[in-house]
Design an enzyme around this catalytic site. Structure first.
Site, PDB file in Angstrom:
ATOM      1  N   TRP A 448       4.141   4.081  -4.376  1.00  0.00           N
ATOM      2  CA  TRP A 448       3.072   4.041  -3.368  1.00  0.00           C
ATOM      3  C   TRP A 448       2.415   5.406  -3.244  1.00  0.00           C
ATOM      4  CZ3 TRP A 448       1.842   6.805   0.961  1.00  0.00           C
ATOM      5  CH2 TRP A 448       0.817   6.292   1.760  1.00  0.00           C
ATOM      6  N   TYR A 452      -1.409   6.423  -4.407  1.00  0.00           N
ATOM      7  CA  TYR A 452      -2.314   6.876  -3.350  1.00  0.00           C
ATOM      8  C   TYR A 452      -2.907   8.238  -3.712  1.00  0.00           C
ATOM      9  CZ  TYR A 452      -3.944   8.038   1.377  1.00  0.00           C
ATOM     10  OH  TYR A 452      -4.714   8.387   2.470  1.00  0.00           O
ATOM     11  N   ASP A 468       1.838  -1.200  -0.445  1.00  0.00           N
ATOM     12  CA  ASP A 468       1.321  -0.866   0.886  1.00  0.00           C
ATOM     13  C   ASP A 468       1.298  -2.102   1.786  1.00  0.00           C
ATOM     14  OD1 ASP A 468      -0.341   1.283   2.506  1.00  0.00           O
ATOM     15  OD2 ASP A 468      -1.408  -0.621   2.693  1.00  0.00           O
TER      16      ASP A 468
END
Length: 507
Positions: A448, A452, A468
């Site tokens: 994640w 990101y 997410d």
């Protein structure tokens, strides 16, 4: 001119003009479609091709305000560098240096886009082509071949063109001494700078400056073009909720932040440019500076921060028919991925945001800046008075007592130490997967966080943090789908999964 010619039923017309995957050679440009776009002065095509006019020896953007030349005098190329290579001079009216840049695409063109970002930040001003190719996992010959296929010019020619256009913009729009302009643009000597300007424009730099009407005094002003539509208010709203206290300040129609690059520190403020598809950046240095102000690096970082090189038409064409993403894009035309000005800063912010609210992460980021960030000379500007702490500072900082867990502190320490030691940077690699692997090798950074950071710090359009919770809830209509299910759904959104993520998050 009937603008329906450029509406593209199911993307057919646009694909004739320029293939969306950018994998075809430059011969795939449709000259007739390019000419019609130029006749209409359609801003959606600005920066996607340039027109070389044989009768004048000048090359222009398709939105040039000059009278449209005769069709038989026009030759169309994919890049300003290709026009320069063919012996054409840059137009002083439409100013190709202010055109939107080359967007990120799928396939081999994604590698070219990564190389372009490195070139924009000066990778070939002092470094060699072999080093650039190695950073991208390629050989020199392969990199040259890809550039010729996608841009019509080699990497060195593109780098020379970027230096030239940056210099032209600084001559026209600032009052910087010409010696500083030369260094800021990437020239290694004033003589090379003067020779390049004379060769390209037929006049000396001083003559261009005398003819310029837009002088900025002690504050440097840069115009950063984009392809419409562009929802500045939406991107400001996203950034405002995540703004780091003391480092960033966001007003109703402006973004301001501190910077420290190459021995220069100050504040840069961004607002919409009047009467143009562009943003205006005002760069104010504070205190004494050592060396030339890194204008090119600041410009490249701002373009990434506001995703100015995105191609809204290509993204909309690819995602419009998707039942989940299409309706959201209709609500947010010209959706952009808010990027970052500094990759390390964004990575720290991402680690702070693991499993806590956006507001909570922002509060802790403000505490870190207040305790470890260097104060700007003279107090900075309103709402912007500190620099974000450098990696080496956070690597040895005592972070307890700021609201962080022991595990989060260990991750921040490892991240900061890796960046300070040069083991991790936030420049593109040969693929998204390679960069994800590089980041997830650090303790406490999972898929994640890595996706990101790749999405916002590197501008990777296909990065997608599938685990997410917000994305999984949005994809399931309120009831979260599994990570595996969302991964499977997202395959239909490639290579624009990052934009699909923003649509699910915000629209």
């Amino acid at each position: 001119m009937d603008m329906s010619d450029f509406g593209e039923r199911d993307g057919e017309r646009r694909s004739r003009l320029l293939p969306m995957n950018m994998t075809a050679s430059i011969s795939a440009l449709d000259p007739e479609a390019c000419y019609r776009a130029m006749q209409a002065k359609d801003a959606r095509f600005d920066g996607r091709f340039f027109v070389c006019v044989s009768s004048t020896g000048i090359y222009c953007r398709p939105v040039c305000p000059a009278r449209v030349p005769k069709r038989e005098n026009c030759r169309f190329v994919l890049s300003a560098a290709a026009a320069e290579e063919a012996g054409y001079r840059s137009c002083l009216r439409c100013r190709p240096e202010t055109a939107p840049g080359t967007p990120a695409w799928s396939g081999t063109a994604a590698t070219v886009s990564r190389a372009l970002r490195l070139i924009e930040e000066g990778a070939l001003d002092e470094g060699c082509l072999e080093d650039l190719a190695a950073r991208l996992g390629l050989g020199e010959r392969q990199l040259r071949r890809l550039f010729l296929a996608h841009l019509g010019a080699g990497p060195q020619a593109v780098a020379a063109n970027r230096r030239l256009l940056t210099a032209k913009q600084l001559i026209s729009d600032t009052a910087m001494p010409l010696a500083q302009v030369a260094h800021a643009a990437g020239y290694q000597s004033l003589r090379r700078f003067n020779d390049a300007i004379r060769t390209a424009y037929g006049v000396a730099p001083t003559e261009i400056r005398r003819a310029s009407e837009n002088r900025a005094g002690s504050t440097i002003r840069l115009r950063l073009g984009y392809r419409p539509p562009f929802d500045f208010s939406r991107i400001l709203a996203y950034l405002k909720g995540r703004a780091i206290p003391g480092v960033e300040a966001i007003g109703e129609n402006s973004y301001a932040r501190s910077f420290s690059l190459s021995g220069a520190s100050g504040v840069v403020t961004v607002t919409p440019a009047a009467g143009a598809n562009a943003l205006e950046a005002r760069i104010a240095t504070l205190g004494s500076t050592q060396g030339a102000l890194p204008v090119r690096a600041i410009s490249a970082r701002l373009r990434r921060l506001f995703d100015l090189d995105a191609e809204p038409g290509a993204i909309a064409t690819a995602l419009a028919r998707d039942p989940l993403i299409g309706p959201r894009l209709e609500q947010a035309p010209g959706l952009r991925v808010p990027g970052s000005f500094d990759g390390f800063e964004l990575a720290v912010r991402a680690v702070l945001g693991q499993q806590i609210s956006v507001k909570g992460a922002t509060t802790i980021a403000g505490r870190i800046v207040s305790k470890f960030g260097e104060a700007l000379p003279g107090g900075g500007a309103e709402g912007v008075d500190r620099l974000f702490p450098a990696p080496k500072v956070l690597a040895r900082a005592e972070l307890s007592g700021l609201g962080l867990t022991g595990g989060r502190i260990a991750t921040l320490k490892a991240l900061s130490a890796a960046v300070a030691a040069g083991k991790l940077d936030f420049t593109p690699r040969e693929s998204l997967e390679a960069k994800i692997a590089e980041m997830t090798a650090l303790p406490g950074i999972g898929e994640w966080t890595a996706h990101y950071v790749a999405l916002r710090a590197l501008g990777e359009p296909d990065a997608f943090p599938a685990s997410d919770l917000g994305l999984r809830k949005s994809a399931g209509g309120g009831e979260p789908v599994s990570t595996a299910e969302l991964q499977m759904m997202s395959q239909a959104w490639r290579p624009w999964r990052g934009y699909a993520a923003l649509a699910l998050w915000t629209a």
